[in-house]
Design an enzyme around this catalytic site. Structure first.
Site, PDB file in Angstrom:
ATOM      1  N   LYS A  65     -38.320 -27.440  14.759  1.00  0.00           N
ATOM      2  CA  LYS A  65     -37.612 -28.939  15.202  1.00  0.00           C
ATOM      3  C   LYS A  65     -38.628 -29.887  15.742  1.00  0.00           C
ATOM      4  CE  LYS A  65     -33.413 -26.400  15.927  1.00  0.00           C
ATOM      5  NZ  LYS A  65     -32.373 -25.641  16.774  1.00  0.00           N
TER       6      LYS A  65
ATOM      7  N   ASP B  67     -26.310 -31.899  19.812  1.00  0.00           N
ATOM      8  CA  ASP B  67     -25.934 -30.519  18.983  1.00  0.00           C
ATOM      9  C   ASP B  67     -24.569 -30.716  19.064  1.00  0.00           C
ATOM     10  OD1 ASP B  67     -27.457 -28.963  17.983  1.00  0.00           O
ATOM     11  OD2 ASP B  67     -28.110 -27.870  20.071  1.00  0.00           O
TER      12      ASP B  67
ATOM     13  N   GLN C  93     -31.677 -24.675  23.003  1.00  0.00           N
ATOM     14  CA  GLN C  93     -31.529 -23.653  22.237  1.00  0.00           C
ATOM     15  C   GLN C  93     -30.726 -22.363  22.554  1.00  0.00           C
ATOM     16  OE1 GLN C  93     -33.169 -24.162  18.927  1.00  0.00           O
ATOM     17  NE2 GLN C  93     -32.117 -22.079  18.552  1.00  0.00           N
TER      18      GLN C  93
END
Ligand code: NDP
Length: 291
Positions: free
Chosen positions: A54, A121, A98
């Site tokens: 990422k 997200d 994460q």
């Protein structure tokens, strides 16, 4: 019939080039550089590798990334404080925690602490709530589900009015992708581990999205001829003929289903690259909205 192979690798490269051009325009017009903060707790190798990918993707399109690699035993309070700092940092336009995080931490509270306008997200309960309600728009949509819909759109697949079946109902993939299909006026069925006559239900799909985490579970005779199949699954299976001793397969038996479907995504090279492209898109959108 042999299906069209929908290449996520190629599509994501196109999207990254589009994003890179938009980042340059944003910088030229406002002096603002989109910034992604990654929060990684503990030493899971797979999570470390996702975060590395990422950050690399950010650099390639001219975005900044700020990595926070935190010890496994970090306390809930300390993690909340770091997220609060990131919420207040004007150089950060997106915060990615994460998952999974260690079991002693309260995931629900952590995800709800991410500022709504930096929730790239899309897992904040308000964003998920808006996604689930009619005529409400979330600020951000979760990246993998968004990538699935983008693949359908860019392949020219009509969603409205079609029978869509989603196999899997996780918070991260199955549920949000189902909500997106509903927003786009598909007629929707969601299947899970308690669904009866699963192959029969799956066979009703014009559009089939599979996110189960079981190697090659969906067989050729589960699929309606001409269906469009998006395979989210990523499963490592033993393969002594490869250097690493394993290879990646999806949740769909690709070689069987490609003879039946009209279009199908491969694994690897399908949904995976699109997930990262959508993360970049969300970060850019966050930066555009900030002032
Ligand atoms: P989860 O394990 O959270 O959810 C799996 C879902 O599949 C659950 O809803 C479960 O049902 C259902 N399920 C499990 N077994 C069966 C079965 N035998 N029959 C019917 N349904 C079943 O997984 P995720 O959604 O997080 O991930 C799914 C897959 O997608 C994984 O392979 C993961 O690695 C991959 N993935 C890929 C991404 C990418 O970018 N390419 C991103 C995220 C995930 P129930 O709810 O009843 O338990």
């Amino acid at each position: 019939m042999t299906a069209k192979i929908i290449s996520g690798t190629e599509m994501a490269a196109t999207i990254r080039a589009e994003i890179k051009a938009e980042v340059e325009i944003l910088k030229a017009n406002t002096g603002r550089m989109p910034g992604l903060a990654t929060v990684l707790v503990g030493g899971r190798k797979d999570s470390q590798s996702y975060v590395r990918m990422k950050k690399k993707a950010c650099a390639e399109v001219g975005m900044a990334s700020f990595g926070h690699d935190l010890p496994e035993n970090i306390s809930q309070e300390e993690l909340l404080r770091i997220i609060q700092d990131l919420n207040e940092n004007p150089e950060v336009h997106g915060i990615l925690v994460q998952l999974p995080i260690p079991a002693h931490l309260n995931e629900e509270e952590i995800l709800a602490a991410v500022g709504l306008e930096k929730d790239i997200d899309g897992f904040h309960p308000i964003n998920i709530g808006r996604l689930s309600m009619k005529r409400r728009e979330p600020l951000f949509v979760p990246c993998t589900p968004k990538g699935c819909i983008e693949m359908l759109d860019r392949t020219g697949v009509q969603i409205e009015g079609k029978r869509a079946v989603v196999l899997g109902r996780s918070n991260i993939v199955g549920l949000p992708v189902a909500m997106l299909l509903l927003h786009r006026n598909a007629t929707l069925t969601i299947c899970h581990s308690r669904t009866q006559n699963l192959p029969q239900v799956v066979r009703e799909a014009d559009i089939l999205i599979v996110a189960v985490g079981r190697a090659e579970m969906v067989r050729g005779d589960w699929v309606k001829p001409g269906a469009v199949v998006i395979d989210v699954g990523t499963n490592a299976v033993d393969d002594p003929t490869t250097e690493k001793g394993y290879r990646w397969v999806g949740d769909v038996a690709f070689n069987e289903v490609k003879e039946i479907a009209s279009a199908i995504t491969p694994v690897p090279g399908g949904v995976g690259p699109m997930t990262i492209a959508m993360l970049l898109r969300n970060t850019l959108d966050g930066a555009k909205r900030s002032s």
